[in-house]
Design an enzyme around this catalytic site. Structure first.
Site, PDB file in Angstrom:
ATOM      1  N   CYS A  38       0.816  -1.221   0.000  1.00 53.42           N
ATOM      2  CA  CYS A  38       0.000   0.000   0.000  1.00 53.42           C
ATOM      3  C   CYS A  38       0.846   1.266   0.000  1.00 53.42           C
ATOM      4  O   CYS A  38       0.336   2.345  -0.242  1.00 53.42           O
ATOM      5  CB  CYS A  38      -0.979   0.011   1.174  1.00 53.42           C
ATOM      6  SG  CYS A  38      -0.212   0.289   2.765  1.00 53.42           S
ATOM      7  N   ASP A  40       2.417   2.669   2.605  1.00 59.12           N
ATOM      8  CA  ASP A  40       2.496   3.394   3.881  1.00 59.12           C
ATOM      9  C   ASP A  40       3.867   3.192   4.517  1.00 59.12           C
ATOM     10  O   ASP A  40       4.384   2.078   4.555  1.00 59.12           O
ATOM     11  CB  ASP A  40       1.437   2.894   4.871  1.00 59.12           C
ATOM     12  CG  ASP A  40       0.018   3.225   4.441  1.00 59.12           C
ATOM     13  OD1 ASP A  40      -0.161   4.138   3.623  1.00 59.12           O
ATOM     14  OD2 ASP A  40      -0.909   2.564   4.934  1.00 59.12           O
ATOM     15  N   CYS A  63      -1.942   6.817   4.041  1.00 59.60           N
ATOM     16  CA  CYS A  63      -3.357   7.171   4.038  1.00 59.60           C
ATOM     17  C   CYS A  63      -3.778   7.760   5.386  1.00 59.60           C
ATOM     18  O   CYS A  63      -3.021   7.764   6.360  1.00 59.60           O
ATOM     19  CB  CYS A  63      -4.194   5.933   3.718  1.00 59.60           C
ATOM     20  SG  CYS A  63      -4.098   4.655   4.994  1.00 59.60           S
ATOM     21  N   CYS A 107      -2.908  -0.839   8.956  1.00 59.44           N
ATOM     22  CA  CYS A 107      -2.344   0.421   9.467  1.00 59.44           C
ATOM     23  C   CYS A 107      -2.083   0.316  10.964  1.00 59.44           C
ATOM     24  O   CYS A 107      -1.074   0.826  11.461  1.00 59.44           O
ATOM     25  CB  CYS A 107      -3.278   1.585   9.181  1.00 59.44           C
ATOM     26  SG  CYS A 107      -3.467   1.947   7.412  1.00 59.44           S
TER      27      CYS A 107
END
Length: 151
Positions: A38, A40, A63, A107
Site C-alpha cells: 500500500c 504506507d 493514508c 495500518c
C-alpha cells in the site's frame, strides 16, 4: 467501482488533527516500518528516561488511517514504562480509535510494529534486553498468513 470507507469520529480527529507529529532529536529509539503493497511508511521516535516513555513523535507517509493510527499509538505509549509500551497492540490502537475498516487494519499493525522497532533500536543502543521484544518486522505484509500469525 470504489468502496466508501466508514471511519469513526476518533479516526477522523486523529487524521485531521494528528498528535505528536515530528521528530525527536537524539531519540532514545527510532523505528521505521512500511507496507510495500500500500506504500504506507511509518517512523516512530521515542524519548525514554528511567525506563519511561517521556515523549513519542511520528512521521508517516500514507493514508488517513495510517496517520490516525500513528497519532493514537504515540498517545498510548507516552507515560508508559518500556514494558507497558511493548504491550500496546494493534488491537489496542484500533479500540482507542473506535475501530477501523477491515481493509485498514494493516495500518494498526504498522503502528504496533513501529513501536516495537523503536523499542528494538533503544535496546540495541543501550545493550539491554526487553523481555518479549522480538526483532522488528519492517515490511508489514497484508497477506492472510500474517493475520493468522497475529491471532
Amino acid at each position: 467501482m470504489s468502496q466508501v470507507l466508514e471511519y469513526s469520529e476518533k479516526v477522523m480527529d486523529h487524521f485531521t488533527n494528528p498528535r505528536n507529529v515530528g521528530e525527536i532529536e537524539d531519540a532514545a529509539g527510532v523505528g521505521t516500518v512500511g507496507n510495500a503493497k500500500c506504500g504506507d511508511i511509518m517512523r516512530m521516535y521515542l524519548d525514554i528516561e528511567d525506563n519511561i516513555v517521556k515523549d513519542a513523535k511520528f512521521k508517516t507517509f500514507g493514508c488517513g488511517a495510517a496517520v490516525a493510527t500513528s497519532s493514537m499509538a504515540t498517545e498510548l505509549v507516552i507515560g508508559k514504562t518500556v514494558e507497558e509500551a511493548l504491550k500496546v497492540t494493534n488491537k489496542a490502537v484500533m479500540e482507542a480509535l473506535d475501530g477501523l475498516p477491515p481493509v485498514k487494519v494493516h495500518c494498526s499493525l504498522l503502528a504496533e510494529e513501529a513501536i516495537h522497532a523503536a523499542l528494538w533500536d533503544y535496546a540495541e543502543k543501550n545493550g539491554i534486553t526487553i523481555d518479549g521484544l522480538k526483532p522488528p518486522v519492517t515490511d508489514i505484509d497484508e497477506t492472510e498468513e500474517f493475520y493468522k500469525m497475529e491471532e
